[in-house]
Design an enzyme around this catalytic site. Sequence first.
Site, PDB file in Angstrom:
ATOM      1  CD  GLU A  36      -7.226   2.503   6.104  1.00 24.14           C
ATOM      2  OE1 GLU A  36      -8.041   2.192   5.206  1.00 24.14           O
ATOM      3  OE2 GLU A  36      -6.150   1.927   6.276  1.00 24.14           O
ATOM      4  NE  ARG A  92      -4.223   0.179   1.483  1.00 29.61           N
ATOM      5  CZ  ARG A  92      -5.271   0.661   0.796  1.00 29.61           C
ATOM      6  NH1 ARG A  92      -5.401   1.960   0.587  1.00 29.61           N
ATOM      7  NH2 ARG A  92      -6.187  -0.142   0.320  1.00 29.61           N
TER       8      ARG A  92
END
Lengths: 457, 769
Positions: free
Chosen positions: B720, B310
């Site tokens: 997030e 990520r």
Amino acid sequence: MNHDPHFTLNGNSVALADAEPTQSLLRWLKQQRLSGTKEGCADGDCGACTVAMVETDSRGTSRYIAVNSCLLPLGAVAGREVLTVEALAEGARLHPAQQALVDCAGSQCGYCTPGFVMSLFVGTCNSELSDHTTEGNLCRCTGYQPIRAATAVLAQQAAAGDRFVQGLATPRNAPVSTRLGSYHSPTTVSEALALKQADPDANWIAGATDLGVLLSHGQPVAPMLIALDRVAELKVLHVRDEAVRIGAGVSLAVVEKELAGMFPALDDMLPWFAARQIKNRATIGGGLGTASPIGDLAPILLALDATVHCVGVNGARDVAINDFFIDYRKTALYAGELIIAVTIPRRAHLVTASYKVAKRQTDDISIVAASFALAFDATRRVQQVRLAYGGIAAIPKRATRTETLLLGRVLDDALLEQARALLVEEFTPLSDHRADAAYRRALAGNLFAKFVAERLP
Amino acid sequence: MSGHTLRHHESAIGHVSGRAIYTDEQHPPQGMLSVYPVQAPHAHARILALDASAALALRGVHAVLTAADIPGHNDTGPIVHDEPLIAHDLVSYYGQAVAWVVADSEAEAMNAAKLVRVDYEALPALLDLPAAIAAESFHLPPVQVLRGDAEAVLAAAQHRLQGELHIGGQDHFYLETQASWASIDGEGIVHVTSSTQHPSETQHIVAHVLGIPVHRVVCRCIRMGGGFGGKETQANPYAAIVALAAWKTARPVRIKLTRALDMQLTGKRHPFFARFDVAFDDDALLQAARIELVADGGWSVDLSPPVLMRAMVHVDNAYFFPNLAVHGRIAKTNLASNTAFRGFGGPQGMLVGEEIIDRIARQLGLPADLVRERNFYRGDDDAERNQTHYGQPVVDNHLPELWAQLRASSDFDARRAAIDAHNAEHPQRKRGLAITPVKFGISFNKTEYNQAGALVHVYVDGSVQLNHGGTEMGQGLHTKILAVAAQTLGISVARIQMMVTSTDKVPNTSATAASSGSDLNGQAVKAACETLLARMAPVAAASLAGDAAEIIFENDRVFLRDQPDKSLAFDDLVRATYNARISLSATGYYRTPGLRWDPKLGRGHPFYYFAFGAAVSEVEVCGYTGVHRLLRVDLLHDVGDSIVEAIDRGQIEGGFVQGMGWLTCEELRWNDQGRLLTDAPSTYKIPTIGDVPADFRVDLFRRSSTPTTQVIFNSKGVGEPPLMLAISVREAIRDAVAAFGTARAVELAAPSTPEAIYNAICKVRGASI
């Protein structure tokens, strides 16, 4: 002496006779299935375990104070009145502090929330509602914005004088000497000294904001504890024109409030000293007795030429603050001696200020704390000088070499540069998890330069 | 109360009254025992001998568990099986548990743990990223994400610069530490209640450790006192320990880690080391970059591979790199195993991207905000410049529009001028201003995790029981799901009972993570509710003498579209459906469409969509001390059509402040033995209320175009992305630091503690500390 100790929890009398005196109130509450009071750290640093305790001053006025229940040994609770979050709502009717948090979306995971509720409850009762009300409460979810909004809502509501506030009007009896196991709570200095003489291994314990951390973690401290938080003589604050005498048992919260405006160096420091819950319990005498090299109070007392009044079985004596700190966590106190008060002279001609640098600017332990007090003549010649620091040596310490350099000379840019350079060299601080030595040294010089730039225009 | 009127968390009243119950607060069953670890005082050591006899002789001690007591597999590794539950022969990090004492009380277990004698042979330890890199100590082979020919373009570049960046980790500091309890019922079923973000995985690991089929374990999660990724895998070992202890002693067993144990034993946000080499033209347009990322995985693999990936697919943040080579590695160190943390590597990747942009801007003497804008992905109008380096277009790219709105609403240009004027007047108090974007991919990179299930029961009294696979950690998932169910069924929220998450209700669930909790579970719940509506509609149609397709469920009533006055009560319809012998219980299932990802190639379409946001921060920095103050923050964030606005705002504000903590005051320090020194809130400082600026403006972005994706009720994941809005604080600090000198590069450590800022000021002043 009360040998059948009780305390009042949420309005009910609870017997403590069989309780372990050094167990924290927080752990005890959990055992009683009162799980609203949360353990976030058991260190007195997160506020999740905040409860409200009634504090009655020397004038007989009672108020609620917010305290960390993890740092309250049960011995200190005996004879006290405590409210936990469970007591606030009446059935489905929430207390305004609770309702405001609900309305402002002030809870997410909810684990810190009871602590915030109790801090806001106390703030509501005392009409003290600002960011400082909850600065000792950590929230990891909300970013605090809704909590600030709830605080503002409460501040706008008229003080209702609800059942809790009304209950404070009832006169309280003066505290009596209490003993819970090995935890003694005398009410006079002579009683305290006698206890200490009888058991020299006993430890003094004042607000329990330092020893309480050890007790909270189940670490042995001393076979016997002599608590000083009920000794009325130690709670006297005497303000005179030429000096202020602060009883050793006066809490920092009281100092902050009662002495506001008298000592700029104290005014600078106390808002950043610690969180509300700690300041409500921590005392002047406790802070000196524990002799932490990073205590924020000692540099101020050093800069202001305070005197420490001590008493032992052989009588009373005064120790100049400059002679008080001997070595790491070691003081000039004789065995069995007790700090009873500190006197700070009031000298209007001094220019004073305090500084604190920490990783976090609120509720953190200092990397360096500094306090300066100088007097000048009309030509800017230094007539008096005290440059005192915490966090850069094994004890709180004055920069005596730099003081000597400055005394009698005109404080111009060149001298300031010399002083700054000397301050950087004068101490040999440690590197630790808070900061490296080089930064501490730089701060020693820079904080003085900052003081000169900002306070001596 | 309908879904639209939910204004706060569904448990808010429980939270404020202390009645909301957490894992370690249920009424304990008779005979509950507690456990406490025997911790190794070495970061790396061989275990030579272990003698528990003195501990076992103590009153109240029931067992001392060692690796030999594990009936199944001594392994809790979620991806790679490299994580012993109890160290067997090797200690891999300081404080690791080599045995667990089971006793009547936690205090007795703790005291007994001190009596367990263990002989160690200390081994050399790798205690940080540089040491591991130097020793070439890595987990798993390297990975790449590549586009174009970065090396060739770098070699021929008009402008080129290189840099390095060390990024610190972050402790989750959820207020509720890791907690679990377990008991075994008469049928031999192991019941585990755990503060876990991933009950299915916790269930699997418990079964794996006990050596029993998964169907003999039920894992429930009531609610968590915060998770933030820290209870995605890290809850598993503690659930497994109490299950093992219960297995061994036939008694219920609990654990709740002390704060110090939690901080010492559990993994954190990965520290990263980045090295970059970047090519750009006179206009500051990116031409190529080579970016090497090394994540500090700690002693075991845990979730490090997807965290690293990520990071690798977020180094671009909002910027188009025509040629880009991202190389990633996971360092193996003798530290606690680092894990998921809100953003999951994305924040570290984006920090590197923003570092590169700032370096270019200062090298060319251009405003950083201008360089950011010039390099933006341009949207569908310029399809070629709207492609990420992993082959996915930036679908529904609202960022340029959002950015322009925030620039205007924050009064950026006028404040820029005012700050420059202020700085000219103040040699020791410099202000800084920065605007930074966020583009964050929503979906689990690992395609198979993008599925969810739900189970909805309607009872004959018209009340509804709701089960889904997601967990509640404070983020408001249950609140949003209640809104989805109430709105879909056309009933009030008060009718619906949200059940605790349990693996015997909804199996094979994914972690509540990756900002996907409401996207996935919301759709699954909606599907279940729609199944129920489809079954009830014909019954209603028969009663109302109309067409089932015309039946409307609204406000607890049911009616034909064109005859709203003639309605049935929902209760009555439920009863009629039951009487007609039609099932009132339904499952729902959802999988995110259109996802594909090849982790070997680093290419595909891993994200269903992107969340966008931008932030403006203004700071003042003291030149004497390096202390900064955050003066004002403006956030504009894209949540699509918000399901519950108060919840979304809470995620934005809370995420920002948590990110700010990561980048400023939160600093992890270890000693030279590998012992974590910052293992308490007295030494590890998360933001307090005093750190949040009084002037904190938060707005939800209203997009002007319809999205091409079908997310639940047109919302967007918000867990997030807002954390990375805090990069604006770091860049504002950098801007202020730059004002102390004329340097063409401003190196600033992460986190930017006062000491780090002071050191950076010294550097731009060309002075020594």
